[in-house]
Design a protein around this motif. Structure first.
Motif, PDB file in Angstrom:
ATOM      1  N   PRO A  44      -1.450  11.672 -48.536  1.00  0.00           N
ATOM      2  CA  PRO A  44      -1.793  12.756 -47.609  1.00  0.00           C
ATOM      3  C   PRO A  44      -2.467  12.217 -46.355  1.00  0.00           C
ATOM      4  CG  PRO A  44      -2.524  13.252 -49.842  1.00  0.00           C
ATOM      5  CD  PRO A  44      -2.141  11.803 -49.820  1.00  0.00           C
ATOM      6  N   VAL A  45      -2.260  12.896 -45.272  1.00  0.00           N
ATOM      7  CA  VAL A  45      -2.922  12.572 -44.014  1.00  0.00           C
ATOM      8  C   VAL A  45      -4.103  13.504 -43.858  1.00  0.00           C
ATOM      9  CG1 VAL A  45      -2.669  12.440 -41.524  1.00  0.00           C
ATOM     10  CG2 VAL A  45      -0.741  11.887 -43.003  1.00  0.00           C
ATOM     11  N   ASN A 139      -0.364  16.938 -44.551  1.00  0.00           N
ATOM     12  CA  ASN A 139       0.584  15.905 -44.139  1.00  0.00           C
ATOM     13  C   ASN A 139       1.788  16.577 -43.496  1.00  0.00           C
ATOM     14  OD1 ASN A 139       1.988  16.939 -46.331  1.00  0.00           O
ATOM     15  ND2 ASN A 139       1.741  15.123 -47.603  1.00  0.00           N
ATOM     16  N   GLN A 180       2.149   8.087 -39.343  1.00  0.00           N
ATOM     17  CA  GLN A 180       1.524   9.390 -39.501  1.00  0.00           C
ATOM     18  C   GLN A 180       1.315  10.110 -38.171  1.00  0.00           C
ATOM     19  OE1 GLN A 180      -2.058   8.635 -41.688  1.00  0.00           O
ATOM     20  NE2 GLN A 180      -0.981   8.033 -43.553  1.00  0.00           N
ATOM     21  N   TYR A 183       4.182  12.596 -37.346  1.00  0.00           N
ATOM     22  CA  TYR A 183       4.579  13.631 -38.298  1.00  0.00           C
ATOM     23  C   TYR A 183       4.924  14.948 -37.619  1.00  0.00           C
ATOM     24  CZ  TYR A 183       3.428  11.038 -42.567  1.00  0.00           C
ATOM     25  OH  TYR A 183       3.416  10.145 -43.603  1.00  0.00           O
TER      26      TYR A 183
END
Length: 279
Positions: A44-45, A139, A180, A183
């Motif tokens: 996960p971000v 995310n 990331q 995204y």
């Protein structure tokens, strides 16, 4: 999370009828989605520091008996009759046709809309559909939505000029592995709308940019009845394509609305929703 869709002509899309030839029409038979190699990173971000809902609405969505919706998650989509809907104080929808969005926090981004439609992107929280819960942890695994009312009938002739539109941030769904920071991207575009003996002719063209790469997607066709949709390209297969619908914009105006999937120049795949007001 599994969101089901239905399609007619050769495949049935849930409750959303669509014109054959230029696109597809739908009925109430579910069909499984081909994810076409989606990539959903497992790490996960951390959500941005400026957490919380973003965007706003000018009025609360006034759903009526002709309400329709589109939900788009990673590797799945659902569209059909808006059997239920709930809207929070920020203007974000918290329930759409039996799919609920909850959590502490439950964050929705790019909220937009008025009495004729509601649009946004569920970003952090829990999406529950048919008793199955899926957690969005900030995310790329967002769920994009738009809810609108279909027209009672189509005009026999004429055309309408469309505004610059409102968009959810296109989210990464697969293809080339990216960082990331890529995204989510940005989208812009244009739409056209006219009416004739065959029905409503609607078109949409979008430019999408993310992570320093860009891509274009366009689609359109003729819908012979108000609740129909038109599908182009490989929208249902996970690659570039569009699903477009016509909505009642209120006060003599119309909506060209729908979802898209696009492959950027670097090979990364993105999706989102857009709505244009025309009159």
């Amino acid at each position: 999370m599994t969101l089901r869709y239905q399609i007619a002509c050769t495949a049935l899309l849930a409750g959303a009828l669509s014109a054959c030839g230029g696109g597809s029409s739908s009925s109430d038979s579910p069909v499984a989605v081909n994810p076409a190699n989606p990539t959903n990173p497992t790490t996960p971000v951390t959500p941005p520091t400026a957490s919380g809902d973003t965007g706003s609405v000018s009025a609360r969505f006034a759903a009526n008996g002709s309400g329709r919706y589109l939900l788009m998650a990673v590797a799945s989509q659902s569209t059909g009759v808006l059997t239920s809907v709930a809207q929070g104080s920020s203007g974000a929808l918290t329930e759409i046709a039996g799919s609920s969005f909850t959590g502490s926090p439950a964050i929705t981004r790019e909220i937009s809309g008025d009495a004729s439609f509601a649009q946004g992107r569920w970003f952090t929280g829990t999406v529950t559909r048919a008793g199955v819960a899926s957690v969005l942890s900030g995310n790329n695994a967002s769920t994009h939505y738009v809810a609108y009312n279909a027209l009672v009938s189509l005009p026999a002739s004429g055309s309408a000029s469309c505004n610059a539109g409102v968009f959810t941030a296109p989210s990464y769904i697969g293809g080339t592995i990216i960082g990331q920071d890529a995204y989510f991207g940005t989208a812009s575009g244009a739409a056209t709308l006219s009416f004739g003996s065959g029905g409503a002719v609607l078109n949409m063209a979008l430019d999408v940019t993310a992570g320093g790469s860009s891509g274009k997607i366009s689609g359109g066709g003729t819908i012979p009845a108000p609740a129909n949709t038109v599908i182009n390209g490989a929208f249902l297969g996970g690659s570039s394509g569009t699903l477009l619908a016509l909505g009642d914009g209120g006060a003599g105006r119309y909506l060209v609305t729908g979802g898209y999937k696009v492959v950027l120049a670097n090979g990364a795949n993105y999706q989102g929703v857009a709505t244009f007001s025309c009159g």
